[in-house]
Design a protein around this motif. Structure first.
Motif, PDB file in Angstrom:
ATOM      1  N   ILE A   6       0.836  -1.202   0.000  1.00 28.27           N
ATOM      2  CA  ILE A   6       0.000   0.000   0.000  1.00 28.27           C
ATOM      3  C   ILE A   6       0.871   1.252   0.000  1.00 28.27           C
ATOM      4  O   ILE A   6       0.538   2.255  -0.612  1.00 28.27           O
ATOM      5  CB  ILE A   6      -0.945  -0.034   1.224  1.00 28.27           C
ATOM      6  N   ARG A   7       2.012   1.162   0.675  1.00 27.08           N
ATOM      7  CA  ARG A   7       2.882   2.338   0.813  1.00 27.08           C
ATOM      8  C   ARG A   7       3.880   2.495  -0.337  1.00 27.08           C
ATOM      9  O   ARG A   7       4.830   3.260  -0.224  1.00 27.08           O
ATOM     10  CB  ARG A   7       3.636   2.271   2.141  1.00 27.08           C
ATOM     11  N   LEU A  18      -2.470   9.566 -10.394  1.00 27.79           N
ATOM     12  CA  LEU A  18      -3.644   9.659  -9.530  1.00 27.79           C
ATOM     13  C   LEU A  18      -3.264   9.212  -8.116  1.00 27.79           C
ATOM     14  O   LEU A  18      -2.695   8.139  -7.953  1.00 27.79           O
ATOM     15  CB  LEU A  18      -4.746   8.751 -10.085  1.00 27.79           C
ATOM     16  N   PHE A  20      -4.443   9.124  -3.754  1.00 28.48           N
ATOM     17  CA  PHE A  20      -5.559   9.081  -2.815  1.00 28.48           C
ATOM     18  C   PHE A  20      -5.126   9.747  -1.513  1.00 28.48           C
ATOM     19  O   PHE A  20      -3.930   9.900  -1.276  1.00 28.48           O
ATOM     20  CB  PHE A  20      -5.958   7.631  -2.549  1.00 28.48           C
ATOM     21  N   PRO A  21      -6.094  10.128  -0.641  1.00 27.05           N
ATOM     22  CA  PRO A  21      -5.689  10.679   0.648  1.00 27.05           C
ATOM     23  C   PRO A  21      -4.785   9.701   1.382  1.00 27.05           C
ATOM     24  O   PRO A  21      -5.097   8.519   1.484  1.00 27.05           O
ATOM     25  CB  PRO A  21      -7.014  10.870   1.385  1.00 27.05           C
ATOM     26  N   GLY A  22      -3.661  10.192   1.866  1.00 27.01           N
ATOM     27  CA  GLY A  22      -2.738   9.349   2.620  1.00 27.01           C
ATOM     28  C   GLY A  22      -1.791   8.552   1.759  1.00 27.01           C
ATOM     29  O   GLY A  22      -1.059   7.715   2.283  1.00 27.01           O
ATOM     30  N   GLN A  23      -1.789   8.797   0.444  1.00 27.56           N
ATOM     31  CA  GLN A  23      -0.864   8.029  -0.402  1.00 27.56           C
ATOM     32  C   GLN A  23       0.562   8.566  -0.264  1.00 27.56           C
ATOM     33  O   GLN A  23       0.807   9.758  -0.299  1.00 27.56           O
ATOM     34  CB  GLN A  23      -1.304   8.099  -1.866  1.00 27.56           C
ATOM     35  N   PHE A  24       1.461   7.640  -0.117  1.00 31.27           N
ATOM     36  CA  PHE A  24       2.880   7.975   0.041  1.00 31.27           C
ATOM     37  C   PHE A  24       3.444   8.426  -1.313  1.00 31.27           C
ATOM     38  O   PHE A  24       3.373   7.679  -2.287  1.00 31.27           O
ATOM     39  CB  PHE A  24       3.613   6.738   0.569  1.00 31.27           C
ATOM     40  N   TYR A  45       3.044  12.830   1.996  1.00 30.95           N
ATOM     41  CA  TYR A  45       1.789  12.144   1.687  1.00 30.95           C
ATOM     42  C   TYR A  45       0.832  13.128   1.030  1.00 30.95           C
ATOM     43  O   TYR A  45       0.922  14.340   1.234  1.00 30.95           O
ATOM     44  CB  TYR A  45       1.126  11.622   2.958  1.00 30.95           C
ATOM     45  N   THR A  47      -2.980  14.735   0.683  1.00 29.59           N
ATOM     46  CA  THR A  47      -4.143  14.905   1.557  1.00 29.59           C
ATOM     47  C   THR A  47      -5.446  14.811   0.781  1.00 29.59           C
ATOM     48  O   THR A  47      -6.509  14.883   1.368  1.00 29.59           O
ATOM     49  CB  THR A  47      -4.124  16.275   2.250  1.00 29.59           C
ATOM     50  N   GLN A  48      -5.375  14.719  -0.530  1.00 34.40           N
ATOM     51  CA  GLN A  48      -6.574  14.789  -1.359  1.00 34.40           C
ATOM     52  C   GLN A  48      -6.576  13.677  -2.386  1.00 34.40           C
ATOM     53  O   GLN A  48      -5.543  13.096  -2.697  1.00 34.40           O
ATOM     54  CB  GLN A  48      -6.595  16.123  -2.126  1.00 34.40           C
ATOM     55  N   PHE A  49      -7.756  13.448  -2.936  1.00 31.13           N
ATOM     56  CA  PHE A  49      -7.875  12.550  -4.080  1.00 31.13           C
ATOM     57  C   PHE A  49      -7.712  13.404  -5.336  1.00 31.13           C
ATOM     58  O   PHE A  49      -8.517  14.287  -5.590  1.00 31.13           O
ATOM     59  CB  PHE A  49      -9.242  11.873  -4.059  1.00 31.13           C
TER      60      PHE A  49
ATOM     61  N   LEU B 112      -7.820  16.813   8.424  1.00 34.81           N
ATOM     62  CA  LEU B 112      -6.971  17.965   8.770  1.00 34.81           C
ATOM     63  C   LEU B 112      -7.878  19.137   9.148  1.00 34.81           C
ATOM     64  O   LEU B 112      -8.133  20.041   8.351  1.00 34.81           O
ATOM     65  CB  LEU B 112      -6.063  18.320   7.600  1.00 34.81           C
ATOM     66  N   PRO B 152      -9.455  17.682   3.067  1.00 35.72           N
ATOM     67  CA  PRO B 152      -8.125  17.080   3.189  1.00 35.72           C
ATOM     68  C   PRO B 152      -8.027  16.110   4.367  1.00 35.72           C
ATOM     69  O   PRO B 152      -8.497  16.411   5.454  1.00 35.72           O
ATOM     70  CB  PRO B 152      -7.204  18.285   3.407  1.00 35.72           C
ATOM     71  N   MET B 153      -7.423  14.959   4.118  1.00 32.61           N
ATOM     72  CA  MET B 153      -7.286  13.926   5.154  1.00 32.61           C
ATOM     73  C   MET B 153      -5.866  13.395   5.160  1.00 32.61           C
ATOM     74  O   MET B 153      -5.198  13.421   4.136  1.00 32.61           O
ATOM     75  CB  MET B 153      -8.209  12.737   4.853  1.00 32.61           C
ATOM     76  N   ARG B 154      -5.471  12.877   6.302  1.00 32.71           N
ATOM     77  CA  ARG B 154      -4.157  12.232   6.382  1.00 32.71           C
ATOM     78  C   ARG B 154      -4.186  10.864   5.723  1.00 32.71           C
ATOM     79  O   ARG B 154      -3.198  10.427   5.153  1.00 32.71           O
ATOM     80  CB  ARG B 154      -3.711  12.106   7.830  1.00 32.71           C
ATOM     81  N   ASP B 155      -5.303  10.205   5.814  1.00 31.43           N
ATOM     82  CA  ASP B 155      -5.435   8.874   5.211  1.00 31.43           C
ATOM     83  C   ASP B 155      -6.907   8.484   5.226  1.00 31.43           C
ATOM     84  O   ASP B 155      -7.710   9.074   5.950  1.00 31.43           O
ATOM     85  CB  ASP B 155      -4.611   7.854   6.024  1.00 31.43           C
ATOM     86  N   SER B 192      -2.118   3.385   5.348  1.00 25.75           N
ATOM     87  CA  SER B 192      -0.970   4.068   4.762  1.00 25.75           C
ATOM     88  C   SER B 192      -0.068   4.673   5.829  1.00 25.75           C
ATOM     89  O   SER B 192       1.155   4.574   5.750  1.00 25.75           O
ATOM     90  CB  SER B 192      -1.459   5.139   3.794  1.00 25.75           C
ATOM     91  N   TYR B 225      -9.614  -1.216   2.349  1.00 27.99           N
ATOM     92  CA  TYR B 225      -8.932   0.009   1.909  1.00 27.99           C
ATOM     93  C   TYR B 225      -8.772   0.053   0.391  1.00 27.99           C
ATOM     94  O   TYR B 225      -9.020   1.073  -0.247  1.00 27.99           O
ATOM     95  CB  TYR B 225      -7.564   0.062   2.586  1.00 27.99           C
ATOM     96  N   ARG B 229     -10.384   2.794  -2.298  1.00 29.66           N
ATOM     97  CA  ARG B 229      -9.635   3.503  -3.344  1.00 29.66           C
ATOM     98  C   ARG B 229     -10.294   3.308  -4.701  1.00 29.66           C
ATOM     99  O   ARG B 229     -10.451   4.261  -5.469  1.00 29.66           O
ATOM    100  CB  ARG B 229      -8.205   2.968  -3.409  1.00 29.66           C
TER     101      ARG B 229
END
Lengths: 201, 308
Positions: A6-7, A18, A20-24, A45, A47-49, B112, B152-155, B192, B225, B229
């Motif tokens: 995932i990371r 593209l 996703f939120p939280g994508q490394f 990371y 914060t948005q899609f 956030l 906005p979100m961290r994950d 993540s 998860y 996505r």
């Protein structure tokens, strides 16, 4: 499946990707974090899609979101709204547009009589009345409700209706309006954008 | 054999619905189902059907709740009266308030909120059909809805439960397994950033069983998860396909119009050419013949004088 899968970092060097939120996206040694990204333990990371984009020099990475969240007014924003209440000293405005963008549902904003015009005002009726559409500037957003001012030629009433008959008011002087149906005259603190679609911009 | 005595795990190690210990139920998520809300998602997890809707960031009422530094998240979990076998009384129960609270806290850990001071983010979760593990499914749907609203979100948070049936740890309990089993551990997990944002426990566990449950639930969360996505991706690919179809239709129409125009033009040109050809025949050959005739006529001796 492990978290490593995932990371897995996205490869944005050749092409926008593209995310996703939280994508490394990468580590801070690779890029600088730009808009819509955050850094945690030296990792960047999203914060948005949206689409992750590396700028032309390949230094800064930012994410263009597919969907933007609702607006929240901040200090210095130009807002347009309706006067919902006008008392002796204070008016309350329901803001529906901020910097030319729609803001639904409305934000409540207060304006003191001393902030309406640079001139001395005897009463609120000389400047604004209930039901007017005004263009204002946000001067304080520390607490709710917001505070606004309408001094300056760009700010003030941009649309008003006759308080006697409800007819359309036509501009006949700097701060004077005349009703097109009953021909009574009224005073307002006018904006130069009165009756123009430019008021929303 | 009564229900309480029946075996929940078959001799071959599968459960009653044919799943293995590590399989989650069939899950699908659809993002953007409500046009009136800023963001929304519908999750179907086994027989669970849950709708999550997000409004905001927007002005907060009552105003004494305003936080000048960050947004306030208010999550409301409600079960429809028809969502369970016996009619559920419509008043908010203790359980619903509890789930609303834990979901709020779970979402607060990833959203956030400092970007939207003095505002409120309202999350409404409605359970339309319940079949065990609704709080985990609701949390998964709520986090997709928040992402769909562009906040906005961290994950993303994925939710999945694990529990004990017949002294064995299994993942994603259905309603009958939850009731007839000995305990469950609902887990909210952000894969993540590798953070657990919701962890509750019901029943008696040994330390080993609890640790195993958490590991299994995490694994289930990772599966959810990926579905989350895909749901977000699908919404925007659908929009892109619709736009692409429209463009293709317009292009086909334009091409047809151009072809029609070209056909008209060629018809017109042909007619013109035909006319020209006709004209040429009229004036060309006939002219020469006429000229010859005229010459012949002129050369021929007239009979006028002879008659006289």
């Amino acid at each position: 499946m492990e978290n490593e899968e995932i990371r897995k970092p996205v490869e944005i060097k050749e092409k926008d990707q593209l995310v996703f939120p939280g994508q490394f996206i990468g580590v801070i040694e690779q890029f600088l974090p730009g808009q819509n990204t955050y850094v945690e333990e030296a990792n960047i990371y999203s914060t948005q899609f949206g689409m992750a984009h590396l700028d032309r020099r390949g230094l800064r990475v930012k994410v263009f979101p597919k969907r933007k969240a609702q607006l929240v007014p901040t200090v210095g924003d130009v807002a347009v709204g309706e006067i919902v209440h006008a008392s002796n000293q204070m008016t309350s405005i329901a803001i529906t547009s901020v910097n030319g963008k729609e803001c639904v549902p409305s934000y409540t904003c207060l304006m003191h009589i001393s902030r309406i015009s640079r001139k001395y005002l005897e009463s609120m009726d000389e400047a604004v009345r209930t039901g007017d559409i005004v263009r204002v500037k946000i001067i304080d957003a520390k607490t709710l409700p917001l505070q606004a001012e309408s001094t300056g030629i760009n700010f003030g009433v941009v649309y008003a209706e006759c308080s006697q008959c409800g007819g359309k008011l036509k501009k006949i002087g700097t701060n004077k309006l005349k009703c097109t149906s009953c021909e009574s005259t009224e005073n307002r603190k006018m904006s130069i954008h009165y009756g123009s679609p430019m008021a929303l911009a | 054999m009564t229900e309480s005595e029946r075996k929940l795990i078959n001799p071959d190690g599968t459960r009653l619905d044919g799943r293995s210990k590590t399989d989650i139920r069939e899950t699908s998520i659809e993002a953007g189902v409500s046009s009136r809300a800023d963001g929304s998602a519908l999750i179907k997890m086994g027989n669970n059907i849950i709708l999550a809707v997000v409004h905001g960031p927007r002005e907060l009422h009552p105003k004494h709740l305003v936080n000048p530094n960050k947004a306030v998240i208010r999550c409301t979990y409600r079960m429809a009266t028809f969502s369970v076998g016996d009619r559920k009384r419509p008043a908010p129960s203790r359980r619903e308030r509890e789930i609303s609270k834990v979901m709020t806290e779970s979402l607060e850990s990833v959203v956030l909120t400092h970007l939207y001071p003095r505002s409120a983010i309202d999350v409404f979760v409605q359970v339309l059909q319940a079949d065990g593990g609704t709080r985990c499914a609701a949390l998964s749907a709520a986090s997709v809805a928040v992402a769909d609203a562009g906040i906005p979100m961290r994950d993303l948070i994925a939710g999945c439960a694990a529990g004990i049936i017949e002294d064995q740890v299994v993942v994603d309990l259905a309603d009958y397994e939850d009731k007839e089993g000995t305990g469950d551990v609902p887990l909210g997990y952000a894969p993540s950033v590798d953070e657990v944002s919701l962890l509750q426990m019901d029943g008696n566990f040994t330390k080993e069983q609890l640790l195993e449950s958490v590991e299994l639930a995490k694994e289930g969360c990772r599966q959810v998860y990926l579905i989350q996505r895909e749901a977000l991706k699908k919404k925007y690919s659908d929009i892109r396909e619709e736009v692409a179809e429209e463009i293709v239709e317009e292009a086909i129409e334009l091409k047809e119009n151009i072809e029609e125009d070209q056909a008209d033009i060629t018809d017109f040109m042909e007619e013109e050419e035909e006319e020209e050809e006709e004209d040429f025949i009229d004036y060309g050959d006939d002219d020469e013949e006429d000229d010859e005739k005229v010459v012949d006529d002129l050369l021929e001796p007239t009979t006028f004088f002879e008659e006289e």
